[in-house]
Every structure is written in structure tokens, then in C-alpha cells.
Design an enzyme around this catalytic site. Structure first.
Site, PDB file in Angstrom:
ATOM      1  CG  HIS A 401      -2.291   0.529   0.936  1.00 38.13           C
ATOM      2  ND1 HIS A 401      -2.553   1.490  -0.023  1.00 38.13           N
ATOM      3  CD2 HIS A 401      -3.503   0.224   1.471  1.00 38.13           C
ATOM      4  CE1 HIS A 401      -3.841   1.753  -0.057  1.00 38.13           C
ATOM      5  NE2 HIS A 401      -4.444   1.001   0.846  1.00 38.13           N
ATOM      6  CG  ASP A 405      -3.010   4.980  -4.609  1.00 41.72           C
ATOM      7  OD1 ASP A 405      -2.331   4.985  -3.562  1.00 41.72           O
ATOM      8  OD2 ASP A 405      -2.975   5.889  -5.463  1.00 41.72           O
TER       9      ASP A 405
END
Length: 429
Positions: A401, A405
């Protein structure tokens, strides 16, 4: 008589230390040229250390799990002639001390059966014996055919005594093991399934298992994992695969689902270059790769390995299939080269028929994405108001992450879904 000293070789890539993973010999063993003496472990691969000479082992320079410097003495062998031992060379330990200090895992798997002169081969075969006590991470010597035979019979090779050279397990040894089990059952000597047990086993985390543990811990500590699961109707791509196998399987080889998944990754990554990337979090640099080097997670006897299908973007289905099969065989036999186990830009992992419903794969750092394949099941689905039976499969994928995204990850997996559900689109440029 002289002494031939074998030092820890320079494996390359600037490595200064190497872990001693396993001995295949013990003090007092007679060895021949090219016989494998030990396995050593780098950060990327297991490497065999063969003997360059004939002779007798007189000392071992370390124990399994020990990290040794390149150039340190690995093993000393007594040979005919002068040998290569120099006055400046100092043995790491005296032979007697090694013999006493070496743990069970440092000893050979089993004592080799004695060779009897002028006797028929059957006379050399061992009588049925009780299971051998080996460490759980030991890899007994056995041919691929014997390993498959043992798997089919449900026999753990680490419990079988081998009668071949250097304790190698033969087909006859499997028969002897089964015979002993039958004899125990008839005599009532086998323990009851309800008997209390108080045994314990301590297994040192060394070799490949140590490297896997370190990499998994590092990956979960350094990357910000998140997973995304998508359901895919693979009926059409499975029909295409069956058709291609029927038409070309005899001449080009059989196709599994993996080459189609590799192709889907290649096509989908064209629109998501941020996912075909490696993140150097120390330098704070993301490198996006044009080439798609797909790591294919492969289970071997020594643990999980990830051989790499290089330049998947330039391979046909059959080329990918052949390369996946070749790399898997090399990894499972311990013959994969170091450069075949590094350099992937994205990883594909599958548990095959045991794939379950959902999994949460761990990233193969420094990559930022791993795509996990679950098993295919037939389920009733509603399509255009009608209930029909379709072949369904989940993709359970994880992403870093810090780089990827959530929306991009979801769109990427959905792109793969679209490609597999309409497989003709895999080949439209």
C-alpha cells in the site's frame, strides 16, 4: 598419504558469508570425485559442494546452520599423495572433536549398507527395520522416482532407512518399510491411536527454512500489506485450454491454466505500470519495469522457492508453459541456478487443487504485488436470469500500500478478470 583441504568457495555476487545447510558425509566416510559433500545456502539459492578428489573424510569444518566465511576450511579429506594442505592452514576443529560435537542433523542420513564380496544383490538388502529418526528438515537421498513412489504410498522418506550408497533410499527400502509396518500391525506392537504421547521434537531453523522465515518476516514488517479478492468465471478460458490441448497437445505440449494467467498479467500490466515495479524503501526509489519477469512460487522439499519466467511479455502460451515446467523441475530438484531465482518484478502463486477459497499471500520483496490463485470449483450462477453451472475461481492478491493505491489494485485484478472471462482478448494487440 596427504590431506586435501576444501575451503568454502566464493559463490559470487559479493557474498562474504555462506550458511552451511547440510552435510552429506561424516568423519570416516570414503568419498569419490564429484560426490556431493555438503549443501550451502546463499540468500538466493542452495548450492552443492562436490568433492574434487577421492579419499577419506578426516574432519568437518562446521555444523548445519553455522554461517561460515568464504575461504574458511569446509572439510578435510585424506588422499593418496601429498594433498594440498599448507602449513599455514589451520583446521577449524580437530577431527575427534567434530565427531563428538556434531548433532544428529550433521551426521549422514543413515549408515550405508555394508558391501559383501561375491554375494548376490539380494543378500545385501537390509531386513525390515524400525523407522529412522531424522530431523524434520533433513532431505534424505533418493531419486525422483523413489520420491514419487513414496508419495504415492504415503510414506515419509525421513522415516525410511536407505541401503544404497551414502544411505540413498531405494525402492526396496520402501518395500521393507511397508513390510515392517505390516508386521507390527499383525503382532500388535503398533501403538494404540488413543495412547498418551509425551514425545517432543526440536527442529533447528536452518538452511532454506531460515531464509524463508527471514524473508517472510522482513516482508510483513517492511511492507504495508493489503489484500484484494475477486471472483472470476474461468469457464471460457478452461474451454479454450481444453480445445488447444486436444488440437496441439501432442505436438506442442499440454497447457495448464498458469500460462493463461501469465499472459493476463502481461496484458493487464500495460495499463498498470505502477504494479510491475520494485520498491527500494531504503533509497526511497520505485523502479517501474517494462519487462515482465514473473516469479512463479514453487514448493520444493526444502521449502518455497520462486523461479523466474523472464520476459513473459515476449512468450507464447506454449513457451511460457515450457519455461514454467522447466523452472519448477529445476527448483524441486535443487538444480535451479541463482539467476533463475532472482529478478522477478511480480509474483504468481498457486496452491493448485488445494487452493482453498481465499488466501492472503505475502509479498516477495522488493516487489509490490503478488497474485494468488485459488482452486476452480463448479457452482450454480445466475446469468441473464438463468441458473447455469460455471467454473469459478478466486484471485487472492496482495499489494504494497506504500506504492499501490487500493483503487488501482482493484482495477488491475478486474482487468485480469475481464481478460480471462473473454480469453480472445488475451491475444488482441
Amino acid at each position: 598419504m596427504g590431506t586435501h583441504v576444501i575451503k568454502m568457495p566464493d559463490i559470487g555476487e559479493g557474498i562474504a558469508e555462506v550458511e552451511l545447510a547440510q552435510w552429506h558425509v561424516k568423519v570416516g566416510d570414503l568419498v569419490v570425485e564429484d560426490q556431493v559433500l555438503a549443501d550451502v545456502m546463499t540468500d538466493k539459492a542452495m548450492v552443492d559442494i562436490p568433492s574434487p578428489v577421492h579419499g577419506k573424510v578426516i574432519s568437518l569444518g562446521g555444523q548445519p546452520g553455522e554461517v561460515m566465511a568464504v575461504g574458511s576450511i569446509l572439510i578435510s579429506i585424506e588422499v593418496e599423495g601429498a594433498g594440498n594442505l599448507k602449513a599455514s592452514d589451520q583446521l577449524v576443529k580437530e577431527p575427534a572433536a567434530i565427531k563428538e560435537a556434531a548433532p544428529a542433523s550433521a551426521a549422514p542420513k543413515v549408515e550405508a549398507a555394508p558391501v559383501l564380496e561375491n554375494k548376490p544383490a539380494a543378500a545385501c538388502r537390509p531386513a525390515p527395520q524400525a523407522p529412522v529418526a531424522r530431523d524434520a528438515d533433513e532431505r534424505p537421498l533418493a531419486s525422483p522416482a523413489v520420491r514419487k513412489h513414496a508419495l504415492d504410498l504415503g510414506i515419509q522418506l525421513r522415516l525410511v532407512q536407505g541401503s544404497g550408497p551414502a544411505g540413498r533410499i531405494l525402492h526396496e527400502d520402501l518395500d521393507a518399510y511397508l513390510a515392517q509396518g505390516t508386521q507390527n500391525a499383525r503382532s500388535g506392537s503398533a501403538p494404540s491411536g488413543y495412547a498418551q504421547r509425551h514425545d517432543e521434537e526440536q527442529i533447528p531453523v536452518i538452511g532454506m527454512r531460515r531464509k524463508i522465515a527471514q524473508r517472510m518476516q522482513e516482508a510483513t514488517q517492511r511492507a504495508a500489506h493489503f489484500s484484494y479478492v475477486e471472483e472470476i468465471d474461468v469457464t471460457a478460458v478452461e474451454e479454450l485450454r481444453a480445445h488447444l490441448n486436444e488440437k496441439h497437445g501432442a505436438t506442442r505440449g499440454k497447457l495448464t491454466l498458469l500460462p493463461f494467467l501469465v499472459r493476463a498479467l502481461v496484458v493487464a500490466l500495460c495499463d498498470f505500470p505502477q504494479i510491475n515495479a520494485r520498491y527500494d524503501d531504503e533509497a526511497q526509489v520505485i523502479t517501474r519495469h517494462g519487462a515482465v519477469h514473473v516469479g512463479v512460487a514453487t514448493q520444493s522439499d526444502v521449502g518455497l522457492m520462486v523461479p523466474v519466467v523472464r520476459h513473459a511479455e515476449a512468450r507464447s502460451l506454449w513457451d511460457s508453459a515450457a519455461e514454467i515446467a522447466r523452472l519448477a523441475t529445476a527448483a524441486r530438484s535443487g538444480k535451479a541456478a541463482r539467476d533463475e531465482l532472482s529478478g522477478s518484478t511480480i509474483t504468481l502463486t498457486s496452491l493448485g487443487a488445494l487452493g482453498g477459497i481465499v488466501s492472503t499471500p505475502v509479498l516477495n520483496l522488493p516487489e509490490v504485488a503478488i497474485v494468488g490463485v485459488n482452486k476452480i470449483v463448479e457452482r450454480p450462477m445466475v446469468i441473464k436470469g438463468q441458473v447455469v453451472i460455471r467454473k469459478m475461481m478466486n484471485l487472492s492478491s496482495s499489494f504494497d500500500h506504500r506504492v499501490v493505491d487500493g483503487m488501482d489494485a482493484a482495477l488491475f485484478i478486474q482487468a485480469i478478470r475481464g481478460l480471462l472471462e473473454q480469453p480472445a482478448s488475451l491475444f488482441v494487440e
